[in-house]
Design a protein around this motif. Sequence first.
Motif: not given
Lengths: 343, 343
Positions: B10-11, B31-32, B35, B38-39
Amino acid sequence: MATIREVSKHAGVSVATVSRVVNGNKWVSEATRLRVLESMEELGYEPNSFARSLATNRSNTIGMVVGDLSGPFFGPMMQRAEQVIRDAGKHLIITSGHSTLEEERDAVQFLLKRRCDALILHLDLMPDEEIIELCDKSPLPIILVNRLIPELADRCVSLDNEAGGYLATRHLLDLGHTRIAHITGPLYKSDARDRLAGYRRALETAGVPYDESLVVESDYLESGGAQALDRLKRREAEFTAVVGGNDLMAIGVINALRQQGVRVPEQCSVVGYDDVVMSAYFVPALTTVRVPVDDFGADAARLALKLCEGASDTAQLRFQPELVERQSTLAKGEVMAENLSLV
Amino acid sequence: MATIREVSKHAGVSVATVSRVVNGNKWVSEATRLRVLESMEELGYEPNSFARSLATNRSNTIGMVVGDLSGPFFGPMMQRAEQVIRDAGKHLIITSGHSTLEEERDAVQFLLKRRCDALILHLDLMPDEEIIELCDKSPLPIILVNRLIPELADRCVSLDNEAGGYLATRHLLDLGHTRIAHITGPLYKSDARDRLAGYRRALETAGVPYDESLVVESDYLESGGAQALDRLKRREAEFTAVVGGNDLMAIGVINALRQQGVRVPEQCSVVGYDDVVMSAYFVPALTTVRVPVDDFGADAARLALKLCEGASDTAQLRFQPELVERQSTLAKGEVMAENLSLV
DNA sequence: TGTTTAACTGTAACCGGTTACAGTTAACTG
DNA sequence: CAGTTAACTGTAACCGGTTACAGTTAAACA
């Protein structure tokens, strides 16, 4: 520590066969079984519970949330529950809700993360709706203790608190008392409300009018009992008997009465609720309503185990309270001095 | 329930990266990380504790054996230990030894199979040698509570029972008593022996001769206190004060004395040991030696956690007892009637 | 400009069990 | 005697993470 593959090599069989032996699968010849058992013994093999849990998705653990690990109320409950669960070869993980809503939620989430096979919850503060949602969402069986939520009735192990309140009050009425005060627990708790309802029903049944000024809401603590008595005094309430919402408050009341020179039970009878261990040792030994907490524990555990096995034919477990007569109550006829007035 | 691979897909990253984010590894770009978080959020990801344990070989669980889940003694200990351990993000599994050697062994083995990261043990019956062997054999840290084994001193959280026995006896001597009976716990238990030693030292220091006929061995139970009193009576022993091996026996003694028409503390002073909750409520409120069981729990837990982290610079944790003066003792000068004789 | 190094990311081999499925016997049936 | 079945055993995929190791990129350094 030996692994299953080492055992399988040592015994000259496959890992599947070793696994079958360990789990008592019947499709293993006697000769093979013995050979495997021997190897296991020789290598001191113990199955790795992590691997097993990962593969089966079962933790063999039952989680329990109680209000307090140290209180007199939960001890017997935990004791019996642990007994039952250990006899079934499973483990009990106990966490404490510490009597705040936040902690209660925490405790439950904590156990859910742990992927217990079932949960036994004693929740004081979480509202019914939240519990219902919790049960709907989580895939594992959840048992509620000392609480009756109609929508989840078959998951509840509870006591008929209304009957308990009735019993306590009725006992005092039978002794001839009519001016009976009631110090309730926090009324946002259903058990406190139910006990109050029982108190009212007993009065009604006996034809004694309900007098609001004799009822004080408190907090289930010893200090709360003393405070409540203080409030009654300021209201200039007159009474010859008190129904305590629990034993601790009853003890608080008795101690406070004593400080004011009022003798218990001669001048004022007091009934408790719970039959906590201490109540029998207290002087005067407390007349109280026995709550079978130990049976709660045992039955909740049994129910949890049953539900783990996939059963679903559960019947609601509701206990009836019993009155334990000791020395803190006396017939009004035997009251030595005039009626008590704290004015 | 989402798995780490679903999250990684998903990410748009690898499972390793997700794992790094979950475990707070620093080699992940901001950044990673965002992400991935969030996933995780979106999929409602919760790491599977079984898989994690299997891979890391750590259960994040600490096991505890107590004599009894319901007793007044262990409650505060469990309470505090659970608090500390949960704050560290770990779980506490408690099992009960039920006061038999067999059950104690069982309980320990049970927890070992579970592969706890550390064990906190309160063992009453297991002999020192067996415990030493146990500690040598098992790869995980083991803490002993309320027991001092010299060979394992840095693993013990204990109370100076000799000092406690001294304190209790000294208190009575200070009050002018010289005929002081002592009802000990089972003398195969080191704490009972130590308290007795303290009793003797206090007498010696005060120049009061030790009189064997004033010492009775009993069982730490309330009924044992009453029985012990009976034995003293049959010995025609004379005394004006009693040192109880623990609170329960002291209470048993007081109740029995009362039944014989002896008033406490006016005619006979009684000291307890443990400062169990009930002791403060009992009438007369019990003068006793406070054992900081709650601190035992907290410190044992902290020590266990520390050892899990690989620390080894542990210092022995030995507590000093304190005397809690309440209403069950009185100066001999104030004794109202003549000295007590139970003959 | 070439080389080193730090920062970041991915691949794949583990951890140690369970279990679906397939395979091998040997007894049993028609 | 072929076909079925019961009894037993093995192979290998899977559970869902962690982590050693290798690979990539870009900045820092000589």
